[in-house]
Design an enzyme around this catalytic site. Structure first.
Site, PDB file in Angstrom:
ATOM      1  N   GLY A 169       1.057  -1.581  -0.038  1.00 33.24           N
ATOM      2  CA  GLY A 169      -0.092   0.132  -0.013  1.00 33.24           C
ATOM      3  C   GLY A 169       0.856   1.120  -0.095  1.00 33.24           C
ATOM      4  N   ARG A 196       4.365 -10.019  -8.398  1.00 30.35           N
ATOM      5  CA  ARG A 196       4.729  -9.070  -9.661  1.00 30.35           C
ATOM      6  C   ARG A 196       3.114  -7.719  -9.276  1.00 30.35           C
ATOM      7  NH1 ARG A 196       7.622  -9.251 -13.810  1.00 30.35           N
ATOM      8  NH2 ARG A 196       8.444 -11.556 -14.030  1.00 30.35           N
ATOM      9  N   ALA A 197       3.651  -5.937  -9.824  1.00 27.94           N
ATOM     10  CA  ALA A 197       2.116  -5.232  -9.216  1.00 27.94           C
ATOM     11  C   ALA A 197       1.201  -6.258 -10.224  1.00 27.94           C
ATOM     12  CB  ALA A 197       2.673  -4.409 -10.088  1.00 27.94           C
ATOM     13  N   ILE A 198       0.206  -5.663  -8.871  1.00 28.72           N
ATOM     14  CA  ILE A 198      -1.344  -5.857  -9.366  1.00 28.72           C
ATOM     15  C   ILE A 198      -2.024  -4.005 -10.180  1.00 28.72           C
ATOM     16  CG2 ILE A 198      -3.934  -6.304  -9.316  1.00 28.72           C
ATOM     17  CD1 ILE A 198      -2.262  -9.489  -7.202  1.00 28.72           C
ATOM     18  N   THR A 204       7.926  -5.823  -6.462  1.00 29.66           N
ATOM     19  CA  THR A 204       9.071  -6.436  -6.079  1.00 29.66           C
ATOM     20  C   THR A 204      10.316  -7.143  -7.057  1.00 29.66           C
ATOM     21  OG1 THR A 204       9.362  -6.208  -3.746  1.00 29.66           O
ATOM     22  CG2 THR A 204      11.268  -7.316  -4.384  1.00 29.66           C
ATOM     23  N   ASP A 257     -11.533  -9.065   0.426  1.00 28.42           N
ATOM     24  CA  ASP A 257      -9.857  -9.325   0.497  1.00 28.42           C
ATOM     25  C   ASP A 257     -10.227  -9.205   1.690  1.00 28.42           C
ATOM     26  OD1 ASP A 257      -7.371  -8.888  -0.112  1.00 28.42           O
ATOM     27  OD2 ASP A 257      -7.254  -6.457   0.826  1.00 28.42           O
ATOM     28  N   LYS A 289      -3.235   0.717   2.820  1.00 28.88           N
ATOM     29  CA  LYS A 289      -4.016  -0.527   3.264  1.00 28.88           C
ATOM     30  C   LYS A 289      -4.694  -0.085   4.090  1.00 28.88           C
ATOM     31  CE  LYS A 289      -2.978  -3.576  -0.246  1.00 28.88           C
ATOM     32  NZ  LYS A 289      -2.486  -5.144  -0.645  1.00 28.88           N
TER      33      LYS A 289
END
Lengths: 501, 501
Positions: A169, A196-198, A204, A257, A289
């Site tokens: 976040g 990986r990025a969503i 990272t 989530d 977040k």
């Protein structure tokens, strides 16, 4: 039972779906969404029925890649089809929707069917909705964690294995790539898998990929660790806990989530690499977040209890997530920050946070005495040993072990966003600045992103550049500029917090 | 935005799904399950993204029938693709999962997207799970009913329109085909839409289809009613409330049956045909859908309140659902019972129940004075006017208006299941006897099913035939015999209710 001729479509669906003509479905006595048992003389498979009146005639069955491969047919063959029952796991999914607690065998059965692609999207989504609404208790979280580990390919990396996790976040914040080489330089094992990025401009794994390869199989991962003891690879390519990705895929469309599932997801990844000591970074801040300290505290307690039950000594650091950590946002810009830090010239907040995390892991694992962890981390970083270890990791993962921060290419289409007044920087919004970086092309364009020239608290003059946008194309650059000027991710001189009218 | 070449697959998916290569998905900056906006020079469409690394190359987009037709492309064209937001309805679905009450506009938005196929299976399933777990209050049921009606093609049939509904669960029980002609013979309008079997051996539509056509469009239905005032058609072919079928399809895999949605589903069908007076049959019994009187009472109260709010005068009859009604189970065997009843020779329980329902509708609609409805129904039935009306309906729906019960063909492969002791018939299980009839081939084989020779309370001797199985093939006959002998759907002489060990 009916016989039908196979019509093959060269499409992978990721689900065991077959399509029959409506007449045949009636003939078998089943219904859309039911399972059927399909068999040739040699092989058989269970699949979920969909119906059509158009592209499949009566007496035919449409198969896609997944099912046809399991059955070993190529089209034209005749197969037998008869009704099959629902998997037991569907009952347990309903049980969770009914608000009941699931036993560990029941959770295991659901997870196994998820991994084996035995559930339809409707069934998987019902499960995710059930967890979201009715939650897990700690027994269920433990069972879910173990089920995800056992249905994957866990690895035993031996004692003294450390790991870290950040619940995310915060823009930038690439501490992993500094903490891991510090651990390695101290002789600890750290098989780090990252995402990986969503929805963010860089994960990272995306950032590490600027410097080296990140796609490794489980056996390649083992080999890496046996050689250099540490790595930073993409978790999606190693088959550690495959249920996790599938569950996350079903959570995504509604942004569900459920906390219990998040706990299990994080800890399954750690348990899969046999972590003994774990530090979890929980950033708190308005645009992070988690916005409230009390929630962060509660989450930390749960991670620690879960760690205890799984045999992973776990500590949590609640960190300042009110604004980005580091200056670069986007894979290349973040990797440059990381290399700068390893070279002794990194952004102070990124360096400080990484040393705090590394220090915590040193103390937790007994590598240093209580209160001396950070000092040990600092000495390793300033001695250049962390950089040396990072270069070893980069080389082992197929990158250039001589790379320096100055070598990192960034987008050549740039634009500076200026302050329109004099004042202190009051706020940098993680979500908004990420939006600008994504519009500029990150994470797909590794060289795209944003570089922050000012940090919260800095005094800026009218006309000072607050941040620079980097892009690979003029089109994306102007998209990013338009968004930046509209949403204003950095607030200067704001004293009025709200206007009540 | 990217450009991609269309690769067409001649498959209808029923959902606006497109498949892109993973690289292109990253390039657009979206994720599996997100929407994209696809456009040609002339047309555009929003679709949901799925990903592949295999059968679609970077720079290509796989389209299926539904989307390619909306876009007017045939393959080989280049289209533009850019990210599109989530539909608002997805927010409202999440709101329901979060336990909040939905406003009527929100419900309308969800229903519209369901009808337009704008939601993925995951999203639709989340909605159904949300209703199942958190329920509707009466305002929401009213809003859902109205939304389902308004997104369909409701018809105004004028005043004096009567209707009936049975919530099901009882084998045989084909009262509709007796009540409707009685209504028609009395001059009332009754545009009856019925369902086909899903898990039972016959729906009213399947049974009527033995005698006449049941697939009519909305305009054909109007024409039917203008000619004969009554009909018995399949609800699935008229487009009255299309959301209903799609919601039921998502409820099916987990057998979810949220009460609020059931209420809305029933009443939407009635509202769509502009019913003014409605009687609902709620059977109660151990093997029926509803086992307890208290639950039946509660459900009845809700139907009546909902009717009030929708402007439909509604009464409920709670009926004995402990065992089948009529002797035949399976389309042909049930249609024979119906014709026998209209000819004055029908099974006494089927006739009595039909007269009670018809009498209730007469009184409710003011066609008879209170307390005189059943007598009126009885006189219409015994005068032969109901049969006459039924023949008119059959002729209007394309059947043979001279048909008699004796003309109905039933399966020629038969087998009698005998009692193995002397005693009274204690129990005929609706679900188990239905299972035998389905195994024999019903509802697909119209001539297949079961004929009951004994009713509950009858004294039978050892060796007396309890029921006969009818089938079209030896294979299905022996399947049905095997099941019948295993599950024993009729209990003779049972006094012991349970054995505690």
């Amino acid at each position: 039972m009916i016989q039908a001729k196979v019509v093959l479509y060269a499409i992978e669906t990721g689900k065991p779906i077959v399509v029959l003509n409506e007449d045949d479905i009636k003939e078998i006595g089943c219904h859309i969404g039911d399972r059927v048992f399909i068999s040739t003389a040699e092989k058989s498979v269970t699949a979920i029925v969909d119906a059509t009146t158009s592209f499949v005639n009566a007496g035919e069955i449409a198969l896609f890649e997944d099912v046809s491969q399991s059955l070993g047919v190529n089209g034209g063959e005749t197969v037998s089809i008869k009704p099959a029952g629902r998997p037991k796991s569907v009952e347990f999914i309903k049980k969770k929707l009914d608000g009941q607690k699931l036993g560990s065998d029941e959770i295991r059965s659901i997870v196994q069917d998820i991994v084996d692609n035995n559930l339809s999207d409707i069934e998987l989504s019902s499960f995710v909705s059930g967890i979201y609404v009715n939650g897990y208790d700690m027994d269920e979280v433990v069972a879910m964690t173990n089920a995800m580990v056992e249905t994957g390919e866990p690895i035993d990396f031996g004692p003294e294995t450390v790991d870290k996790h950040c619940i995310g976040g915060v823009a930038g914040n690439r501490t992993t790539m500094i903490v891991v080489p510090i651990m390695g330089a101290a002789g600890l094992t750290c098989p780090k898998t990252s995402s990986r990025a969503i929805t963010s401009p860089a994960g990272t794994a995306d950032t590490m990929e600027v410097l080296a390869g990140v796609d490794f199989t489980t056996s390649e991962l083992k080999e890496l660790i046996s050689r250099v003891k540490c790595c930073i690879v993409w978790g999606g390519s190693v088959n550690l806990a495959p249920a996790d990705d599938k569950i996350i895929g079903a959570e995504y469309p509604l942004s569900l989530d459920p906390e219990g599932q998040v706990l299990a997801s994080v800890m399954a990844k750690k348990k899969s690499v046999d972590a003994d000591y774990l530090v979890i970074d929980i950033p708190v801040g308005k645009s992070a977040k988690i916005a409230e300290m009390s929630n962060a505290n509660e989450l930390a307690r749960k991670f620690i209890e879960l760690g205890k039950r799984l045999g992973i000594a776990t500590e949590c650091l609640i960190t300042d997530g009110s604004s980005p950590i580091g200056r670069g946002i986007g894979p290349a810009l973040e990797s440059r920050d990381v290399l700068l830090a390893l070279e002794g010239k990194g952004p102070i907040d990124l360096v400080n946070k990484s040393l705090d995390l590394a220090g915590c892991l040193f103390e937790l694992s007994g590598k240093s005495h209580p209160g001396e962890g950070r000092r040990l981390a600092e000495s390793i970083l300033s001695s250049g040993k962390a950089r040396e270890k990072m270069m070893e990791i980069i080389e082992a993962q197929g990158g250039n072990p001589k790379v320096r921060a100055a070598d990192i290419a960034v987008g050549d289409k740039t634009y500076g966003i200026q302050s329109d007044l004099k004042g202190h920087v009051k706020f940098i919004d993680n979500k908004l600045i990420s939006k600008v970086a994504r519009a500029a092309g990150a994470p797909k364009d590794k060289e795209a992103g944003v570089y922050l020239h000012a940090d919260v608290g800095d005094l800026v003059k009218k006309g000072d550049t607050l941040f620079t946008i980097y892009s690979k194309t003029e089109g994306k650059l102007s998209d990013a500029i338009a968004i930046a000027e509209k949403i204003r991710p950095i607030i200067v001189g704001g004293v009025v917090l709200d206007k009540i009218v």
